[in-house]
Enzyme design. Structure first.
Site, PDB file in Angstrom:
ATOM      1  CD1 TRP A 134      18.070  -7.194 -19.062  1.00  0.00           C
ATOM      2  CD2 TRP A 134      16.571  -8.600 -19.933  1.00  0.00           C
ATOM      3  NE1 TRP A 134      18.758  -8.169 -19.753  1.00  0.00           N
ATOM      4  CE2 TRP A 134      17.854  -9.053 -20.295  1.00  0.00           C
ATOM      5  CE3 TRP A 134      15.450  -9.328 -20.367  1.00  0.00           C
ATOM      6  CZ2 TRP A 134      18.075 -10.185 -21.070  1.00  0.00           C
ATOM      7  CZ3 TRP A 134      15.673 -10.462 -21.138  1.00  0.00           C
ATOM      8  CH2 TRP A 134      16.967 -10.877 -21.485  1.00  0.00           C
ATOM      9  CD1 TRP A 163      23.756 -15.010 -19.554  1.00  0.00           C
ATOM     10  CD2 TRP A 163      21.761 -16.027 -19.719  1.00  0.00           C
ATOM     11  NE1 TRP A 163      22.783 -14.043 -19.575  1.00  0.00           N
ATOM     12  CE2 TRP A 163      21.553 -14.637 -19.669  1.00  0.00           C
ATOM     13  CE3 TRP A 163      20.657 -16.864 -19.820  1.00  0.00           C
ATOM     14  CZ2 TRP A 163      20.270 -14.078 -19.719  1.00  0.00           C
ATOM     15  CZ3 TRP A 163      19.383 -16.306 -19.864  1.00  0.00           C
ATOM     16  CH2 TRP A 163      19.200 -14.932 -19.822  1.00  0.00           C
ATOM     17  CG  ASP A 214      21.461  -7.909 -15.908  1.00  0.00           C
ATOM     18  OD1 ASP A 214      21.230  -9.118 -15.996  1.00  0.00           O
ATOM     19  OD2 ASP A 214      22.509  -7.394 -16.324  1.00  0.00           O
ATOM     20  CD  GLU A 261      22.962  -5.321 -25.087  1.00  0.00           C
ATOM     21  OE1 GLU A 261      23.040  -5.639 -23.889  1.00  0.00           O
ATOM     22  OE2 GLU A 261      23.391  -4.236 -25.530  1.00  0.00           O
ATOM     23  CE1 TYR A 320      30.206  -4.857 -17.682  1.00  0.00           C
ATOM     24  CE2 TYR A 320      31.164  -5.857 -15.719  1.00  0.00           C
ATOM     25  CZ  TYR A 320      30.070  -5.604 -16.516  1.00  0.00           C
ATOM     26  OH  TYR A 320      28.845  -6.088 -16.152  1.00  0.00           O
TER      27      TYR A 320
END
Length: 474
Positions: free
Chosen positions: A387, A57, A196, A430, A105
């Site tokens: 979040w 996304w 998340d 971010e 990662y």
């Protein structure tokens, strides 16, 4: 020369054209530099350090901004992502760059094992991907990218090439992921919904036994403070869910986690409307897709609207319930406001959503500059933790479009201005503290730069690009 490169080249003539001598670079040029710096040659990473691969996304939002710099590069962004589509139609949430070390990662390609564990589901053999998905913003992005330069799009056959893939993506979500039987798509992992670490996942995650702490190493803590990231307990549960999904060969329907999310489904509906426009551009009728979008809107209201909260809630399909439909999760997250994006919402629901947006739980325009990701009054609220309270630029962009779709132009203008000011002031962070605007997470973040560009260059009215069909029902 690509137009993005033109913008950031050192030509004196272009420098004067965009910025007077001696002045700092404009927001436009600074955003272009972020996107150029994160470009890999075929796609754009969210950020060079924390997120060194292509995210699903993210790329859709990035393409929406890139269309103002280079429609060709915006088309390439989406084409690269869709090349990694699986045979069953799913668009994976990560497409891995083979030149990036495995330990940069986690979870890395050797965790997902897409080409082997995903063989039955049709995972590509030549590209390594994850096995889960992310919100379906892609058809909307493809339509907007086409509108940026229809001549180029038609000459390259852009829509003709992406339309079958986008249609297959939607079929996967509408059939394989209708786990509740009510017409809505379900997510089978918190990472799929995109938000998340939302407190909305706490209840369904509480039933998941976490993976042993020594069975994995978190790479995210190399780039972000532990107090701003998900806890080790939550991460262990994420890993357990992903492991079991992988070991089940990515078959849908049997996992411990299955949630119907309002934002995920609202974006699917918006993209169905966009697919109808794409079909019409290609000479096919879009009536059936518009009708499907309207039916999905009705299902969204029927299954996820909560009048007492004044917003949409997530439905936990695995929670015990007498009717077997699961239960609504009593957590107020920004996901429940994203359906403002949709035309055709009943007007009483629109009014309630607008009241909730500016009320004490989210405080937009009163106590907060950008909409927090979680209820300001909630027990789990944290203005900096991933979040669980911070404000994000992609949800602000969606809400700005939603306000405009519903005719709330003054509020949309104010939110647009806040996005532009905070994107510039934080070096395209971010995410930010919703109260103070303090930068959190990575800087030079691609979707922040891209969506700031889009708001900078888009008309402050609902155009044919975003006005997908109709308006709110009275």
């Amino acid at each position: 020369m690509d137009r993005t490169a033109q913008l950031i080249s050192p030509s004196a003539e272009r420098s004067i054209a965009y910025d007077p001598p001696g002045s700092p670079p404009s927001l436009h040029v600074r955003a272009a530099r972020v996107l150029e710096g994160n470009w890999t040659g075929a796609s754009t990473v969210p950020s060079r350090g924390l997120y060194p691969h292509q995210w699903s996304w993210d790329s859709a939002f990035i393409a929406i901004g890139l269309r103002h710099l280079s429609p060709l590069r915006a088309q390439t962004e989406l084409e690269t992502l869709l090349t990694a589509q699986w045979g069953d139609g799913r668009v994976p949430h990560i497409v891995f760059n083979p030149s990036v070390p495995l330990d940069a990662y986690f979870p890395s390609p050797d965790f997902w094992r897409s080409s082997t564990a995903g063989h039955t589901a049709g995972a590509p053999r030549t590209v390594q991907t994850s096995g889960i998905v992310q919100p379906p913003v892609h058809a909307l992005a493809a339509w907007l990218v086409h509108r940026a330069d229809p001549g180029l799009s038609r000459a390259r056959g852009f829509l003709a090439r992406v339309y079958p893939r986008l249609a297959a993506w939607h079929r996967y979500l509408l059939h394989r992921r209708d786990l509740g039987g009510g017409g809505l798509a379900s997510v089978v992992h918190p990472w799929e919904q995109g938000m998340d670490n939302s407190p909305a996942w706490d209840l369904p995650l509480s039933r998941v036994t976490p993976a042993p702490a020594r069975s994995f190493r978190r790479a995210d803590l190399d780039h972000g403070a532990a107090e701003d990231r998900p806890t080790d307990l939550d991460y262990g549960r994420y890993v357990r869910l992903a492991t079991e999904y992988r070991d089940g060969e990515y078959a849908d329907g049997s996992g411990e986690f299955a949630v119907e999310d309002p934002a995920f489904n609202a974006l699917l509906i918006a993209s169905e409307h966009a697919l109808a426009r794409i079909a019409a551009e290609l000479g096919a009728p879009g009536t059936a897709r518009h009708a499907r979008a309207e039916r999905l809107t009705e299902a969204l209201v029927e299954r996820l609207w909560d009048p007492a909260s004044g917003m949409f809630l997530c439905r936990d399909l695995r929670a015990p319930a007498p009717d077997g439909r699961g239960t609504l999760i009593p957590e107020l997250g920004v996901s429940g406001l994203i359906p403002l994006l949709l035309p055709g919402l009943p007007r009483d629901i629109v009014r309630a959503l607008l009241h909730t947006t500016s009320g004490p739980h989210f405080g937009l325009g009163t106590t907060t500059r950008l909409l927090p990701s979680y209820d300001l009054l909630g027990e789990a609220f944290d203005p900096h933790r991933y979040w669980r309270g911070p404000a994000w630029f992609n949800t602000a962009w969606l809400l700005e479009r939603g306000l405009r779709t519903q005719g709330e132009l003054q509020q949309a203008d104010a939110l647009r201005q806040s996005v532009l000011e905070l994107a510039e002031a934080t070096d395209f962070a971010e995410y930010v503290d919703p109260y103070t605007g303090e930068a959190c997470g990575a800087t030079g973040f691609s979707w922040t730069a891209a969506l700031a560009l889009d708001l900078l260059h888009s008309d402050t009215t609902v155009t044919a690009d975003m006005e997908l069909k109709g308006g709110s029902r009275r």
